[in-house]
Scaffold this active site. Structure first.
Site, mmCIF file in Angstrom:
data_model
loop_
_atom_site.group_PDB
_atom_site.id
_atom_site.type_symbol
_atom_site.label_atom_id
_atom_site.label_comp_id
_atom_site.label_asym_id
_atom_site.label_seq_id
_atom_site.Cartn_x
_atom_site.Cartn_y
_atom_site.Cartn_z
ATOM 1 N N ARG A 53 0.817 -1.214 0.000
ATOM 2 C CA ARG A 53 0.000 0.000 0.000
ATOM 3 C C ARG A 53 0.849 1.262 0.000
ATOM 4 O O ARG A 53 0.383 2.324 -0.361
ATOM 5 C CB ARG A 53 -0.830 0.044 1.277
ATOM 6 N N LYS A 90 3.117 -19.328 7.954
ATOM 7 C CA LYS A 90 2.176 -19.580 9.018
ATOM 8 C C LYS A 90 1.739 -18.250 9.639
ATOM 9 O O LYS A 90 2.467 -17.269 9.445
ATOM 10 C CB LYS A 90 2.805 -20.486 10.069
ATOM 11 N N LYS A 106 16.487 -24.389 8.438
ATOM 12 C CA LYS A 106 17.718 -24.238 9.232
ATOM 13 C C LYS A 106 18.663 -25.402 8.932
ATOM 14 O O LYS A 106 18.230 -26.562 8.868
ATOM 15 C CB LYS A 106 17.388 -24.206 10.733
ATOM 16 N N GLU A 143 13.310 -19.269 24.007
ATOM 17 C CA GLU A 143 13.620 -17.894 23.604
ATOM 18 C C GLU A 143 13.794 -17.049 24.851
ATOM 19 O O GLU A 143 13.041 -17.192 25.817
ATOM 20 C CB GLU A 143 12.479 -17.325 22.774
ATOM 21 N N ASP A 148 1.637 -20.971 17.965
ATOM 22 C CA ASP A 148 2.765 -20.265 17.342
ATOM 23 C C ASP A 148 3.973 -21.173 17.127
ATOM 24 O O ASP A 148 4.700 -21.021 16.153
ATOM 25 C CB ASP A 148 3.156 -19.077 18.252
ATOM 26 N N HIS A 202 6.622 -25.669 14.318
ATOM 27 C CA HIS A 202 8.058 -25.942 14.453
ATOM 28 C C HIS A 202 8.362 -27.203 15.273
ATOM 29 O O HIS A 202 9.121 -28.063 14.843
ATOM 30 C CB HIS A 202 8.782 -24.754 15.097
ATOM 31 N N LYS A 212 8.702 -18.227 25.762
ATOM 32 C CA LYS A 212 9.381 -16.942 25.691
ATOM 33 C C LYS A 212 9.803 -16.554 27.109
ATOM 34 O O LYS A 212 9.253 -17.041 28.092
ATOM 35 C CB LYS A 212 8.448 -15.882 25.100
HETATM 36 C C1 BG6 Z 1 8.288 -17.770 14.706
HETATM 37 C C2 BG6 Z 1 7.361 -17.420 15.833
HETATM 38 O O1 BG6 Z 1 7.690 -18.689 13.844
HETATM 39 O O2 BG6 Z 1 9.477 -18.319 15.231
HETATM 40 C C3 BG6 Z 1 8.016 -16.467 16.814
HETATM 41 O O3 BG6 Z 1 6.181 -16.808 15.312
HETATM 42 C C4 BG6 Z 1 9.353 -17.027 17.270
HETATM 43 O O4 BG6 Z 1 7.176 -16.223 17.933
HETATM 44 C C5 BG6 Z 1 10.194 -17.447 16.075
HETATM 45 O O5 BG6 Z 1 10.011 -16.016 18.000
HETATM 46 C C6 BG6 Z 1 11.459 -18.159 16.505
HETATM 47 O O6 BG6 Z 1 12.261 -18.375 15.393
HETATM 48 P P1 BG6 Z 1 13.837 -18.475 15.503
HETATM 49 O O7 BG6 Z 1 14.294 -18.822 14.117
HETATM 50 O O8 BG6 Z 1 14.321 -17.135 15.977
HETATM 51 O O9 BG6 Z 1 14.109 -19.549 16.498
#
Ligand code: BG6
Length: 502
Positions: free
Chosen positions: A54, A162, A196, A230, A249, A254, A354
């Protein structure tokens, strides 16, 4: 001597159309990844990257935007000469996708760019836009006749991120809408963990080494732990995250994908669908959850306020953008079983969250104890462990027992360690480099097929339902820098095991 197997296809010259081209994902990940591919000569020189959005950006402004993204987020610094050539392949088109005929101007712009660059009309449509726009955008693409048939050139491919839905029904609705426009073979659903290096190495480790594969089963393995931790809190993403939570998430995609790679049967070839069939089989073999087993085997929690590393940190509920009284979980731990012959009775423990002590992701495969004879009497020996470090400090190590030098027989655990950076003396490509390259080469191995996305949601449905029933029970909490709540410790310790220290 190294051996090359699997796909070695080349990226086809194409126009990469990024919807949301001036957004955060494009800035941090996509443009730096494309620059690095270009730097390596992996992106065909006449390819074009067209940001769509946009914002009223000129091509030059978009190039400046891309440059700042590459300067900040690229794994390698800018090479001025390469940058000048790369910048010449960047364009921007201002389009409001949600307006009728929004794509007409884009169409004529793409035609001109493709003509000037000698491109044949191969196109990748990358939806780096909020999920509610996925379906309308795809429908606009169809209406504007942007999409060719699956089995003919020039190709049209769709890349989507996603979250694909927030439960089984919404995921199916999105997949139906995508499927009404694209053939499944044209859809590339990204789970960036699969790009990865260390995650791709799981299959090599398992199936290119006769050490490991024979022991990957219930006869030798005591249990498996998969941790994706994290250190950061929710940051600026509360708008999305507060509607999602750690289960949707991270676990749905993952962590379950990591689980499938650790647990799958050896595929008979490296063909994308053969591998994806085997991974799907694992998801289908997960022991179904019930409301009682959700209560017993799934822990959720939210981070509370506190001090970590000398810093005062807010609780999740006080983060900007989080709804008052939010019950969104920022931590989940599960104990799951795969009910097939290979894994019968072996617990898999998954945890993610987190505001944990560190950014650290690992898979550990712990072998059964040696029998309590010879050296394993009195003081119990440490079990053998294979640890795959996904990030940071990518590598793997084997925890084994060895005799301490000296006249007495003293047994001590020693690590045998492999570190990617040390050994290969190079930085690993970012996940998005590999994934974008694979889409251009038409290799879907590292992407999520519709059936696998839906199988994950289907398996998690009892968790979502049970949590909805428990909407009024207090949510456990954990302080910043803690490994989740006490309930997560009890989950594993109740089975006589312990979380590994990361
Ligand atoms: C994303 C999530 O898919 O992966 C995030 O939405 C998360 O919440 C992230 O922080 C983590 O990815 P990576 O590659 O930093 O481990």
């Amino acid at each position: 001597m190294s051996t090359t197997t699997g796909h070695t296809g080349a990226a086809e010259p194409a126009t990469i159309v990024i919807f949301g081209g001036a957004g955060d994902l494009s800035h941090r990940k996509l443009l730096p990844a494309l620059y690095n591919l270009f730097l390596d000569g992996a992106l065909p020189a006449n390819s074009a990257v067209v940001g769509v959005g946009r914002k009223e950006l000129s091509d030059d402004q978009f190039r400046e935007f891309a440059r700042s993204g590459v300067e900040r987020f690229s794994r390698r610094p800018i090479d001025q000469e390469v940058w000048t050539r790369f910048a010449g392949s960047l364009f921007f088109s201002n389009v409001a996708i949600d307006q009728q005929n929004g794509l007409a101007t884009l169409g004529s712009r793409l035609d001109v760019i493709e003509h000037e660059r000698g491109l044949t009309g191969n196109r990748l449509y990358y939806l780096a836009i909020p999920p509610p726009l996925f379906v309308p955008t795809v429908q606009q693409l169809a209406r504007a006749r942007f999409i060719g048939p699956p089995d003919r050139l020039p190709f049209s491919r769709l890349i989507i991120e996603k979250p694909i839905g927030r439960d089984l029904a919404s995921a199916m609705a999105i997949n139906d809408a995508l499927g009404a426009v694209f053939d499944e073979s044209q859809i590339f659903r990204i789970d960036h963990y699969l790009g990865k290096e260390t995650v791709q190495n799981i299959l090599v480790l398992r199936f290119a080494n006769s050490f490991f594969e024979p022991m990957f089963n219930q006869r030798y393995i005591d249990h498996v732990q998969i941790t994706v931790a994290e250190e950061e809190g929710v940051g600026t993403r509360a708008g999305y995250y507060d509607q999602s939570g750690a289960l949707r998430d991270m676990i749905q995609n993952h962590l379950l994908q990591l689980l499938t790679l650790v647990a799958m049967e050896p595929p008979h070839s490296l063909d994308a669908d053969v591998i994806r069939d085997e991974k799907l089989e694992v998801l289908r073999s997960l022991r179904p959850l019930t409301s009682a087993s959700v209560d017993a085997c799934v822990v959720r929690a939210q981070y509370a306020a506190g001090t970590h590393d000398g810093k005062e940190l807010p609780g999740y509920g006080d983060e900007t953008g989080v709804a008052a009284g939010s019950r969104t979980e920022t931590f989940v731990a599960l104990n799951v079983f795969i009910d097939n012959w290979r894994w019968a009775g072996v617990p898999f423990f998954l945890r993610t969250g987190k505001r944990l002590p560190a950014r650290s992701s690992e898979i550990t495969i712990q072998l059964k104890d040696v029998p309590p004879i010879l050296f394993n009497t009195g003081k119990t020996l440490e079990p053998n462990v294979l640890t795959i470090r996904l990030q940071p400090d990518e590598g793997f190590s084997l925890g084994i027992s060895s005799k301490v030098p000296g006249p007495q027989v003293v047994v001590h655990p020693v690590p045998m360690d492999f570190d990617y950076g040390d050994f290969f003396k190079m930085t690993s490509p970012e996940a998005y480099e590999r994934l974008l390259f694979d889409v251009m080469a038409g290799d879907a191995t590292l992407f999520m097929r519709r059936d696998s996305v839906e199988a994950s949601w289907r398996w998690l449905t009892p968790v979502l339902e049970r949590w909805a029933e428990l909407a009024n029970t207090p949510l456990p909490t954990y302080g910043p820098g803690e490994w989740g709540p006490a309930e997560a410790t009890a989950l594993i310790e109740g089975t006589g095991r312990r979380w590994r220290t990361l």
